[in-house]
Design a protein around this motif. Structure first.
Motif, mmCIF file in Angstrom:
data_model
loop_
_atom_site.group_PDB
_atom_site.id
_atom_site.type_symbol
_atom_site.label_atom_id
_atom_site.label_comp_id
_atom_site.label_asym_id
_atom_site.label_seq_id
_atom_site.Cartn_x
_atom_site.Cartn_y
_atom_site.Cartn_z
ATOM 1 N N ASN A 54 -18.372 -5.027 -63.466
ATOM 2 C CA ASN A 54 -18.526 -5.058 -64.746
ATOM 3 C C ASN A 54 -19.024 -6.318 -65.577
ATOM 4 O OD1 ASN A 54 -17.516 -2.250 -64.900
ATOM 5 N ND2 ASN A 54 -15.414 -3.196 -64.642
ATOM 6 N N ARG A 61 -19.494 -9.441 -67.804
ATOM 7 C CA ARG A 61 -18.353 -10.264 -68.552
ATOM 8 C C ARG A 61 -18.754 -10.109 -69.805
ATOM 9 N NH1 ARG A 61 -13.831 -10.274 -65.536
ATOM 10 N NH2 ARG A 61 -14.300 -11.246 -63.400
ATOM 11 N N SER A 62 -18.052 -10.257 -71.015
ATOM 12 C CA SER A 62 -18.310 -10.181 -72.227
ATOM 13 C C SER A 62 -18.938 -11.941 -72.652
ATOM 14 C CB SER A 62 -16.944 -10.122 -73.130
ATOM 15 O OG SER A 62 -16.220 -11.259 -73.018
ATOM 16 N N ILE A 63 -19.488 -11.761 -73.606
ATOM 17 C CA ILE A 63 -20.251 -13.064 -74.232
ATOM 18 C C ILE A 63 -19.119 -13.992 -74.557
ATOM 19 C CG2 ILE A 63 -21.668 -14.108 -75.846
ATOM 20 C CD1 ILE A 63 -23.247 -11.561 -76.107
ATOM 21 N N THR A 64 -17.944 -13.577 -75.138
ATOM 22 C CA THR A 64 -16.810 -14.447 -75.594
ATOM 23 C C THR A 64 -16.280 -15.197 -74.283
ATOM 24 O OG1 THR A 64 -16.323 -13.107 -77.695
ATOM 25 C CG2 THR A 64 -14.548 -14.516 -76.563
ATOM 26 N N ARG A 76 -17.908 -15.539 -71.351
ATOM 27 C CA ARG A 76 -18.741 -16.444 -70.725
ATOM 28 C C ARG A 76 -18.838 -17.777 -71.674
ATOM 29 N NH1 ARG A 76 -24.064 -12.277 -69.677
ATOM 30 N NH2 ARG A 76 -22.858 -10.821 -68.237
ATOM 31 N N ARG A 109 -14.997 -16.377 -80.493
ATOM 32 C CA ARG A 109 -14.837 -15.284 -81.237
ATOM 33 C C ARG A 109 -15.386 -15.302 -82.550
ATOM 34 N NH1 ARG A 109 -13.176 -10.065 -79.960
ATOM 35 N NH2 ARG A 109 -11.724 -10.276 -81.788
ATOM 36 N N ARG A 156 -20.589 -9.093 -84.467
ATOM 37 C CA ARG A 156 -19.691 -7.828 -84.509
ATOM 38 C C ARG A 156 -19.940 -7.125 -85.741
ATOM 39 N NH1 ARG A 156 -15.982 -11.460 -82.491
ATOM 40 N NH2 ARG A 156 -15.130 -12.109 -84.480
#
Length: 469
Positions: free
Chosen positions: A3, A5-8, A10, A192, A199
């Motif tokens: 899966n 990884r999220s940008i947050t 990384r 975030r 977002r």
């Protein structure tokens, strides 16, 4: 499958790794500098005492004075409990020693380091009897002529230094570990917060629907790095909105265009079946129905052609086409229709292009038919061909009639679009001629544009010139 990884995650990982590496390097540097500082202090202290010893030995002028060295040095070195000194003569005879002085044997065997302090060894550190020392050794000469040099060894107890360094290292690495944890937490929060505009863009995208195609992102409220993405997203929404409206209009127009001939067929059939009729009357009904069938067949054929054009399935043949000859032949075909409206036809210029002759004739026929149909009575329809530019060839179809408002010009090539909706029922065409012409021209890598002003409407086509091949 792994899966992604999220940008947050990384960004947090990268930020934390960079910060942790920096803190560790700074910690190692600070630790090394503090340790070097203590070494420098110890060396300065030892060299100071060595100079004192050398000064005392230099004042000795007779062997009897040499016996007074222990007393003078004991008085000079009083008040230094951490300092140990041992002085040996050339025959390794002990000349002077402080209480509890213990030295590593190899200290007396250290070679000279070659610095400005003549015959002085480098600073060494050792552990003996649960104590840690740092010391040097060097030769010292007396004032007695011909007297061999003695060797002095000096050491200082550095347990207080090591205790401080141990405490310092513990506090330093705890501070670094705390700093690394803080960078992870702060990095996660910063990532975030930094991705909040993304977002927001995702929320806008989620809300897009058939009834909410007008939503847009504010490019002024996003960071500069996302401005281009916001602008591209808004442009995409604008294109989607325009395409949806055109598709909606097309579906409505298509339903209307199909409903009219089908309604005519149903009405005529119902009337024919309402009572008994002769063979001739039935034949007339069938002829009338045949006209509607032909109209439907043409419309379906045109729609299939446009569908192929939209999907890039139109592959023109490649041959040299003389535009002058094609337009001249079309003039002969439309001459009768032009005479009915007293419209004159005029052709000026020569030019050739590479393409599919039948497809190009169909496009030119649609343009010419449109120009004659919308030309004012007793006016002129003119076709101009210009090949003076070696890069391209231009063909213009021009007619005199009502000026088309600027707002209608971009939509003239839309399917079923008519500038005057009131003429929809009386027009012979289905509103697909210009759309087909545009598709054919674009399939030949050409461009078509419409202009209208002062009662003159002009369709301008440009093709790549065969002279440029």
């Amino acid at each position: 499958m792994i899966n992604p990884r999220s940008i947050t995650f990384r960004l947090t990982l990268l930020f934390s790794t960079a910060s942790a590496t920096t803190l560790l390097l700074v910690g190692l540097l600070v630790s090394s500098l503090v340790e070097s500082h203590f070494e420098e202090q110890d060396l300065i202290e030892l060299r100071g005492k060595l100079e004192l010893i050398r000064h005392a030995f230099a004042k000795v002028r007779t062997p009897s004075e040499l016996t007074n060295i222990p007393n003078s040095l004991s008085d000079a070195l009083i008040g230094h409990p951490d300092l140990s000194v041992v002085i040996r003569g050339p025959d390794n005879r002990l000349l002077f020693t402080t209480s509890n002085a213990t030295f590593a044997t190899y200290l007396f065997e250290q070679p000279s380091n070659g610095d400005v302090y003549s015959n002085e060894t480098k600073l060494v550190m050792w552990e003996q009897r649960e104590h840690i020392y740092r010391g040097i050794s060097a030769t010292t000469a007396t004032g007695i002529t011909g007297q061999p040099m003695a060797t002095a060894a000096l050491a200082v107890n550095i347990e207080h230094h090591t205790a401080f360094m141990k405490s310092f290292h513990t506090n330093l690495w705890m501070a670094i570990a705390t700093g690394i944890l803080l960078t992870i937490v702060l990095g996660w929060g910063a990532a975030r917060r930094g991705l909040a505009p993304v977002r927001e863009m995702a929320n806008v995208a989620k809300g897009i629907s058939v009834n909410r195609l007008s939503d847009r992102l504010s490019s002024n409220s996003v960071p500069p790095e996302l401005t281009n993405l916001a602008i591209a997203f808004n442009e995409m929404l604008t294109r989607l909105e325009g395409s949806f409206h055109r598709l909606s209009d097309f579906s409505s127009d298509l339903a209307h265009e199909l409903r009219t001939p089908i309604s005519n067929l149903m009405t005529q059939t119902q009337v024919a079946l309402s009572k008994g009729r002769s063979i001739e009357e039935y034949r007339e009904v069938l002829y009338s129905n045949l006209e509607e069938y032909e109209r439907l067949a043409r419309m379906i054929s045109d729609m299939l052609f446009l569908a192929k054009a939209d999907n890039g399935l139109i592959v023109p043949n490649s041959e040299i086409v003389n535009l002058h000859n094609e337009v001249r032949d079309l003039f002969g075909f439309y001459e009768a229709i032009a005479d009915e409206q007293s419209v004159s036809l005029k052709l000026i210029g020569e030019g050739t292009v590479r393409g599919d002759r039948l497809m190009l004739r169909r496009a030119l026929s649609n343009l010419l038919s449109n120009a004659i149909r919308h030309s004012s009575y007793s006016k002129l329809v003119k076709v101009l061909i210009d090949q003076t530019n070696p890069e391209e060839i231009t063909l213009v179809v021009e007619n005199y009639g009502e000026t088309i408002a600027m707002g209608h010009l971009p939509r003239l090539f839309d399917r079923f679009y008519r500038v005057d909706p009131s003429r929809q029922k009386t027009s012979d065409g289905a509103g697909l001629g210009l759309a087909i012409a545009k598709s054919i021209i674009e399939a030949h890598k050409g461009k078509i544009n419409a202009f209208s002003s002062n009662g003159i409407t002009r369709f301008e086509i440009t093709f790549p010139s065969v002279l440029n091949e």
